[in-house]
Design a protein around this motif. Structure first.
Motif, PDB file in Angstrom:
ATOM      1  N   ASN A 176      49.535 -46.161 -27.780  1.00  0.00           N
ATOM      2  CA  ASN A 176      49.522 -45.919 -29.203  1.00  0.00           C
ATOM      3  C   ASN A 176      50.708 -44.820 -29.447  1.00  0.00           C
ATOM      4  N   SER A 177      50.474 -43.683 -28.710  1.00  0.00           N
ATOM      5  CA  SER A 177      51.474 -42.637 -28.685  1.00  0.00           C
ATOM      6  C   SER A 177      52.827 -43.038 -28.506  1.00  0.00           C
ATOM      7  N   GLY A 178      53.068 -43.974 -27.392  1.00  0.00           N
ATOM      8  CA  GLY A 178      54.288 -44.729 -27.228  1.00  0.00           C
ATOM      9  C   GLY A 178      54.700 -45.501 -28.413  1.00  0.00           C
ATOM     10  N   ARG A 179      53.996 -46.135 -29.052  1.00  0.00           N
ATOM     11  CA  ARG A 179      54.442 -47.142 -30.183  1.00  0.00           C
ATOM     12  C   ARG A 179      54.873 -46.283 -31.302  1.00  0.00           C
ATOM     13  N   LEU A 180      54.089 -45.076 -31.712  1.00  0.00           N
ATOM     14  CA  LEU A 180      54.529 -44.237 -32.477  1.00  0.00           C
ATOM     15  C   LEU A 180      55.926 -43.569 -32.273  1.00  0.00           C
ATOM     16  N   LEU A 181      55.967 -43.129 -31.045  1.00  0.00           N
ATOM     17  CA  LEU A 181      57.118 -42.508 -30.616  1.00  0.00           C
ATOM     18  C   LEU A 181      58.493 -43.406 -30.843  1.00  0.00           C
ATOM     19  N   ALA A 182      58.346 -44.754 -30.483  1.00  0.00           N
ATOM     20  CA  ALA A 182      59.245 -45.715 -30.441  1.00  0.00           C
ATOM     21  C   ALA A 182      59.718 -45.913 -31.962  1.00  0.00           C
ATOM     22  N   LEU A 183      58.894 -45.832 -32.932  1.00  0.00           N
ATOM     23  CA  LEU A 183      59.034 -46.069 -34.313  1.00  0.00           C
ATOM     24  C   LEU A 183      59.866 -44.473 -34.867  1.00  0.00           C
ATOM     25  N   ALA A 184      59.576 -43.493 -34.401  1.00  0.00           N
ATOM     26  CA  ALA A 184      59.898 -42.020 -34.829  1.00  0.00           C
ATOM     27  C   ALA A 184      61.449 -41.863 -34.128  1.00  0.00           C
ATOM     28  N   ALA A 185      61.674 -42.581 -32.931  1.00  0.00           N
ATOM     29  CA  ALA A 185      62.912 -42.245 -32.251  1.00  0.00           C
ATOM     30  C   ALA A 185      64.102 -43.325 -32.503  1.00  0.00           C
ATOM     31  N   GLN A 186      63.728 -44.183 -33.471  1.00  0.00           N
ATOM     32  CA  GLN A 186      64.801 -45.211 -33.598  1.00  0.00           C
ATOM     33  C   GLN A 186      66.134 -44.499 -33.871  1.00  0.00           C
ATOM     34  N   GLY A 187      67.089 -44.995 -33.356  1.00  0.00           N
ATOM     35  CA  GLY A 187      68.348 -44.445 -33.452  1.00  0.00           C
ATOM     36  C   GLY A 187      68.746 -42.882 -32.956  1.00  0.00           C
ATOM     37  N   ALA A 188      67.769 -42.340 -32.101  1.00  0.00           N
ATOM     38  CA  ALA A 188      68.160 -41.301 -31.700  1.00  0.00           C
ATOM     39  C   ALA A 188      69.358 -41.055 -30.729  1.00  0.00           C
ATOM     40  N   ARG A 189      69.850 -39.808 -30.919  1.00  0.00           N
ATOM     41  CA  ARG A 189      71.161 -39.693 -30.142  1.00  0.00           C
ATOM     42  C   ARG A 189      70.739 -38.801 -28.635  1.00  0.00           C
ATOM     43  N   ALA A 190      69.397 -38.216 -28.682  1.00  0.00           N
ATOM     44  CA  ALA A 190      68.978 -37.444 -27.634  1.00  0.00           C
ATOM     45  C   ALA A 190      68.785 -38.502 -26.428  1.00  0.00           C
ATOM     46  N   GLU A 191      69.019 -37.974 -25.224  1.00  0.00           N
ATOM     47  CA  GLU A 191      68.623 -38.714 -23.921  1.00  0.00           C
ATOM     48  C   GLU A 191      67.200 -38.225 -23.679  1.00  0.00           C
ATOM     49  N   LEU A 192      66.219 -39.366 -23.950  1.00  0.00           N
ATOM     50  CA  LEU A 192      64.845 -39.129 -23.801  1.00  0.00           C
ATOM     51  C   LEU A 192      64.595 -39.393 -22.386  1.00  0.00           C
ATOM     52  N   ARG A 193      63.852 -38.412 -21.746  1.00  0.00           N
ATOM     53  CA  ARG A 193      63.257 -38.593 -20.329  1.00  0.00           C
ATOM     54  C   ARG A 193      61.755 -38.638 -20.397  1.00  0.00           C
ATOM     55  N   LEU A 194      61.341 -39.942 -20.543  1.00  0.00           N
ATOM     56  CA  LEU A 194      59.973 -40.284 -20.643  1.00  0.00           C
ATOM     57  C   LEU A 194      59.204 -40.251 -19.456  1.00  0.00           C
ATOM     58  N   CYS A 205      56.902 -48.106 -25.246  1.00  0.00           N
ATOM     59  CA  CYS A 205      58.101 -47.430 -25.508  1.00  0.00           C
ATOM     60  C   CYS A 205      59.276 -47.910 -24.980  1.00  0.00           C
ATOM     61  N   ALA A 206      59.129 -48.876 -24.033  1.00  0.00           N
ATOM     62  CA  ALA A 206      60.308 -49.523 -23.161  1.00  0.00           C
ATOM     63  C   ALA A 206      61.867 -49.673 -23.859  1.00  0.00           C
ATOM     64  N   ALA A 207      61.405 -49.882 -25.583  1.00  0.00           N
ATOM     65  CA  ALA A 207      62.816 -50.124 -26.063  1.00  0.00           C
ATOM     66  C   ALA A 207      63.777 -48.900 -26.527  1.00  0.00           C
ATOM     67  N   LEU A 208      63.192 -47.594 -26.183  1.00  0.00           N
ATOM     68  CA  LEU A 208      63.697 -46.588 -26.645  1.00  0.00           C
ATOM     69  C   LEU A 208      64.732 -46.125 -25.605  1.00  0.00           C
ATOM     70  N   PRO A 209      65.942 -45.519 -26.386  1.00  0.00           N
ATOM     71  CA  PRO A 209      67.217 -45.171 -25.347  1.00  0.00           C
ATOM     72  C   PRO A 209      66.749 -44.054 -24.363  1.00  0.00           C
ATOM     73  N   ALA A 210      66.110 -44.293 -23.366  1.00  0.00           N
ATOM     74  CA  ALA A 210      65.703 -43.258 -22.445  1.00  0.00           C
ATOM     75  C   ALA A 210      66.515 -43.251 -21.363  1.00  0.00           C
ATOM     76  N   THR A 211      66.923 -42.181 -20.796  1.00  0.00           N
ATOM     77  CA  THR A 211      67.736 -42.184 -19.452  1.00  0.00           C
ATOM     78  C   THR A 211      66.707 -42.362 -18.287  1.00  0.00           C
ATOM     79  N   LEU A 212      65.514 -42.134 -18.662  1.00  0.00           N
ATOM     80  CA  LEU A 212      64.464 -42.178 -17.650  1.00  0.00           C
ATOM     81  C   LEU A 212      63.205 -42.664 -18.369  1.00  0.00           C
ATOM     82  N   LEU A 213      62.607 -43.529 -17.705  1.00  0.00           N
ATOM     83  CA  LEU A 213      61.312 -44.021 -18.078  1.00  0.00           C
ATOM     84  C   LEU A 213      60.473 -44.342 -16.828  1.00  0.00           C
TER      85      LEU A 213
END
Length: 232
Positions: A176-194, A205-213
């Motif tokens: 649930n946290s992952g789904r909410l984060l994926a919505l909140a971070a749409q279009g993020a410029r940050a490099e997310l290390r998840l 949250c696999a669709a997020l632009p993460a440099t690490l998952l």
């Protein structure tokens, strides 16, 4: 590591748990490490009726307080996670067994002597159909949703982190946290290390632009902490 190069830690779980995790992280990495607490979930008791039971199941610590002082006080309990088990013991419920996640707990319960009616006290969101699995195997299990998990809008400080380039450490404590984060971070410029607590949380949250998952070695907060420290 210099202050400029330290990636901030973003915590999105309910505030009490985030503050505890932040203290644990800073104990390992330094009291001045940058941390942003911006819950995407908060919890509230529901006042649900509690059916009679000989034993209880707690898959989260938030489910414990609503049963304290009820007719079920003192019933023995099966628990997910050592942190939940500690809260259960402190509240006066004997602990029958502890497992790292709900799927493993189902196996533990089915291998134990049948206590008769069991109540699973849980939140409004659930990642694994524990009661359904146990009922299918012949156990008497009912559920009571004793707390609600209420989505929160992204805080301005979270959106500010996402808007800037650079790494941000983010633990994911549930699907649930992952789904909410994926919505909140749409279009993020940050490099997310998840770092996700489970494969299901990672998929959310696999669709997020993460440099690490990465998936933690175990489904618990300590393993999340170890992985974040290694990637900081």
């Amino acid at each position: 590591m210099s202050p400029v190069s330290r990636p901030p830690l973003l915590l999105t779980r309910p505030r009490a748990g985030s503050e505890r995790f932040a203290a644990q992280f800073r104990a390992r990495m330094g009291a001045d490490w940058p941390v942003v607490i911006a819950p995407l979930l908060e919890t509230a008791p529901t006042g649900a009726d509690l059916p009679a039971a000989n034993a209880l199941i707690f898959t989260s610590e938030q489910a414990v307080k609503p049963l304290v002082g009820s007719a079920l006080s003192g019933r023995p309990a099966f628990c997910v996670g050592e942190r939940t088990a500690a809260v259960v013991r402190q509240a006066g419920f004997p602990v029958l067994a502890v497992a790292p996640d709900a799927e493993h707990l189902s196996e533990v319960i089915l291998s134990a002597p049948d206590p008769g009616p069991i109540l699973h006290a849980r939140g409004s969101e659930s990642a694994f159909p524990l009661a359904e699995r146990l009922v299918a195997a012949g156990r008497q299990v009912t559920e009571a949703i004793v707390y609600a998990q209420l989505p929160q809008p992204p805080a301005p400080e979270m959106l500010a982190l996402f808007a800037q380039p650079g790494p941000v450490l983010v633990p994911i404590f549930s699907p649930n946290s992952g789904r909410l984060l994926a919505l909140a971070a749409q279009g993020a410029r940050a490099e997310l290390r998840l770092v996700a607590i489970s494969e299901k949380a990672a998929r959310a949250c696999a669709a997020l632009p993460a440099t690490l998952l990465q998936i933690a070695a175990r489904p618990d907060a300590e393993a999340l902490l170890d992985a974040l420290v290694a990637r900081a």
